[in-house]
Motif scaffolding. Sequence first.
Motif, mmCIF file in Angstrom:
data_model
loop_
_atom_site.group_PDB
_atom_site.id
_atom_site.type_symbol
_atom_site.label_atom_id
_atom_site.label_comp_id
_atom_site.label_asym_id
_atom_site.label_seq_id
_atom_site.Cartn_x
_atom_site.Cartn_y
_atom_site.Cartn_z
ATOM 1 N N GLY A 1 0.819 -1.208 0.000
ATOM 2 C CA GLY A 1 0.000 0.000 0.000
ATOM 3 C C GLY A 1 0.843 1.245 0.000
ATOM 4 N N MET A 2 1.927 1.262 0.748
ATOM 5 C CA MET A 2 2.829 2.413 0.796
ATOM 6 C C MET A 2 3.492 2.646 -0.556
ATOM 7 S SD MET A 2 4.511 1.750 4.547
ATOM 8 C CE MET A 2 5.808 2.960 4.299
ATOM 9 N N LYS A 3 3.816 1.552 -1.234
ATOM 10 C CA LYS A 3 4.443 1.674 -2.541
ATOM 11 C C LYS A 3 3.484 2.305 -3.560
ATOM 12 C CE LYS A 3 6.935 -1.007 -6.028
ATOM 13 N NZ LYS A 3 7.413 -2.356 -6.429
ATOM 14 N N GLU A 4 2.199 1.910 -3.496
ATOM 15 C CA GLU A 4 1.195 2.467 -4.391
ATOM 16 C C GLU A 4 0.998 3.965 -4.135
ATOM 17 O OE1 GLU A 4 -2.332 0.209 -3.855
ATOM 18 O OE2 GLU A 4 -1.559 -1.571 -4.871
ATOM 19 N N ILE A 5 0.983 4.342 -2.865
ATOM 20 C CA ILE A 5 0.827 5.760 -2.510
ATOM 21 C C ILE A 5 2.017 6.562 -3.020
ATOM 22 C CG2 ILE A 5 0.669 7.401 -0.603
ATOM 23 C CD1 ILE A 5 -0.743 5.164 1.005
ATOM 24 N N LYS A 6 3.229 6.012 -2.860
ATOM 25 C CA LYS A 6 4.441 6.683 -3.317
ATOM 26 C C LYS A 6 4.406 6.874 -4.839
ATOM 27 C CE LYS A 6 8.383 8.249 -1.607
ATOM 28 N NZ LYS A 6 8.425 9.245 -0.521
ATOM 29 N N THR A 7 3.950 5.850 -5.566
ATOM 30 C CA THR A 7 3.835 5.948 -7.029
ATOM 31 C C THR A 7 2.818 7.010 -7.418
ATOM 32 O OG1 THR A 7 4.384 3.598 -7.251
ATOM 33 C CG2 THR A 7 3.308 4.666 -9.126
ATOM 34 N N ARG A 8 1.722 7.062 -6.668
ATOM 35 C CA ARG A 8 0.681 8.072 -6.942
ATOM 36 C C ARG A 8 1.223 9.484 -6.710
ATOM 37 N NH1 ARG A 8 -4.979 8.350 -6.101
ATOM 38 N NH2 ARG A 8 -5.656 10.140 -7.346
ATOM 39 N N ILE A 9 1.995 9.666 -5.679
ATOM 40 C CA ILE A 9 2.580 10.978 -5.384
ATOM 41 C C ILE A 9 3.493 11.423 -6.521
ATOM 42 C CG2 ILE A 9 4.187 12.220 -3.870
ATOM 43 C CD1 ILE A 9 3.060 10.610 -1.530
ATOM 44 N N LYS A 10 4.332 10.504 -7.011
ATOM 45 C CA LYS A 10 5.239 10.840 -8.124
ATOM 46 C C LYS A 10 4.450 11.196 -9.381
ATOM 47 C CE LYS A 10 9.190 8.065 -6.589
ATOM 48 N NZ LYS A 10 10.085 6.909 -6.903
ATOM 49 N N SER A 11 3.343 10.482 -9.610
ATOM 50 C CA SER A 11 2.512 10.746 -10.785
ATOM 51 C C SER A 11 1.892 12.141 -10.718
ATOM 52 C CB SER A 11 1.415 9.691 -10.889
ATOM 53 O OG SER A 11 0.547 9.981 -11.966
ATOM 54 N N VAL A 12 1.377 12.501 -9.554
ATOM 55 C CA VAL A 12 0.763 13.825 -9.375
ATOM 56 C C VAL A 12 1.826 14.919 -9.484
ATOM 57 C CG1 VAL A 12 -0.516 15.312 -7.787
ATOM 58 C CG2 VAL A 12 -1.099 12.893 -7.960
ATOM 59 N N GLU A 13 3.003 14.655 -8.964
ATOM 60 C CA GLU A 13 4.092 15.640 -9.064
ATOM 61 C C GLU A 13 4.489 15.883 -10.518
ATOM 62 O OE1 GLU A 13 7.095 14.005 -6.551
ATOM 63 O OE2 GLU A 13 6.446 15.146 -4.774
ATOM 64 N N SER A 14 4.481 14.820 -11.332
ATOM 65 C CA SER A 14 4.782 14.969 -12.759
ATOM 66 C C SER A 14 3.717 15.823 -13.454
ATOM 67 C CB SER A 14 4.862 13.598 -13.432
ATOM 68 O OG SER A 14 5.909 12.833 -12.881
ATOM 69 N N THR A 15 2.456 15.570 -13.117
ATOM 70 C CA THR A 15 1.355 16.365 -13.672
ATOM 71 C C THR A 15 1.470 17.822 -13.235
ATOM 72 O OG1 THR A 15 -0.096 14.423 -13.603
ATOM 73 C CG2 THR A 15 -1.149 16.581 -13.821
ATOM 74 N N LYS A 16 1.850 18.014 -12.005
ATOM 75 C CA LYS A 16 2.005 19.373 -11.473
ATOM 76 C C LYS A 16 3.089 20.138 -12.238
ATOM 77 C CE LYS A 16 3.900 21.730 -7.464
ATOM 78 N NZ LYS A 16 4.529 21.558 -6.131
ATOM 79 N N GLN A 17 4.180 19.473 -12.566
ATOM 80 C CA GLN A 17 5.247 20.135 -13.331
ATOM 81 C C GLN A 17 4.744 20.600 -14.691
ATOM 82 O OE1 GLN A 17 8.421 17.277 -13.468
ATOM 83 N NE2 GLN A 17 9.138 17.707 -11.394
ATOM 84 N N ILE A 18 3.892 19.783 -15.326
ATOM 85 C CA ILE A 18 3.334 20.146 -16.639
ATOM 86 C C ILE A 18 2.399 21.344 -16.508
ATOM 87 C CG2 ILE A 18 1.872 19.358 -18.533
ATOM 88 C CD1 ILE A 18 2.925 16.523 -17.980
ATOM 89 N N THR A 19 1.478 21.287 -15.543
ATOM 90 C CA THR A 19 0.512 22.385 -15.374
ATOM 91 C C THR A 19 1.209 23.676 -14.974
ATOM 92 O OG1 THR A 19 0.080 21.716 -13.072
ATOM 93 C CG2 THR A 19 -1.362 20.818 -14.785
ATOM 94 N N LYS A 20 2.259 23.575 -14.174
ATOM 95 C CA LYS A 20 3.006 24.776 -13.767
ATOM 96 C C LYS A 20 3.727 25.386 -14.963
ATOM 97 C CE LYS A 20 4.505 27.710 -10.724
ATOM 98 N NZ LYS A 20 3.564 28.647 -10.051
ATOM 99 N N ALA A 21 4.313 24.533 -15.803
ATOM 100 C CA ALA A 21 4.997 25.025 -17.004
ATOM 101 C C ALA A 21 4.006 25.701 -17.952
ATOM 102 C CB ALA A 21 5.705 23.873 -17.707
ATOM 103 N N MET A 22 2.826 25.102 -18.127
ATOM 104 C CA MET A 22 1.810 25.691 -18.986
ATOM 105 C C MET A 22 1.288 27.005 -18.422
ATOM 106 S SD MET A 22 -0.378 22.397 -20.320
ATOM 107 C CE MET A 22 -1.326 23.422 -21.422
ATOM 108 N N GLU A 23 1.203 27.085 -17.118
ATOM 109 C CA GLU A 23 0.784 28.337 -16.465
ATOM 110 C C GLU A 23 1.777 29.453 -16.746
ATOM 111 O OE1 GLU A 23 0.370 30.208 -11.961
ATOM 112 O OE2 GLU A 23 0.458 28.027 -12.230
#
Length: 285
Positions: A5-27
């Motif tokens: 479960g911890m591994k899945e949460i960690k993967t989800r965090i990395k995925s959201v962080e990647s999305t955040k980098q894209i949205t921040k760059a587009m902003e």
Amino acid sequence: MAGAGMKEIKTRIKSVESTKQITKAMELVSSSKFRKAKEQAESSRPYFNTLYNTVQDIAKNTGNSKNVFLKERKVNNACYIVIAGDRGLAGGYNSNILKAVLAHNSKNTAKVISIGKRAKDSLSKRGYEIIDSIYSVEDAVYEDANRVAQRAMEAYKNGEVDEVNLVYTEFISALTQEPKVVRLLPVTIDKNKEEVKKDKSAVEYLPSADAVLGYILPKYVSGSVYGAIAESYASEQAARRTAMESATDNANEMISKLELVYNRARQAAVTQEISEIVAGASSAQ
């Protein structure tokens, strides 16, 4: 199980962080484009407002003008010059323009001059006839606006259409943009008698008001189209910046929640491990 479960949460965090980098760059990109687009829209307004007022003043002084672009007639076929965006991820910007067209003409039988990729794609799928287009709003120049304006005027003059409407998004502020449908042809004249009387005594047009009106009307139509392009492009960048800023904020909030869940899961795993060690030690005694 806890480790998985911890591994899945960690993967989800990395995925959201990647999305955040894209949205921040587009902003950031939208913010840069927005500043230039805002300056262009605001600097063009005085010229086009003056052009509109001039057409109104001259038209009031022409009396019974024979100019075809001033004559009202029954609307059997309409033409819409529709300005939308080149791409998505701008909140409700593109959908609001489409809604404005559908609300004004729900028969899907009108002819359309599209400006922007989204306008052409959306309206052609709904059965509208595209008679001309400008593919990119960002790359559009005055010559493009003049070309489609001439096409619309030609269609009106030849009787292909009985009305030409301009659909665009008015830039009000960085947070507010309003879709508008404005009739370009026939030109709507304010029939205020007092103003007409005042204007007749103050202005004389040579060789005649009708001749001057015939010269300036094409410039008025093409100028209105280009001004609407400037307004719409500024609105698109403002809407996209707001949407990406909101997406970045949502990503930060989601990361915070996931980190809290991860820390709780890790604490629970540590507690469980300690409990197992203590239980094992007690059994050995």
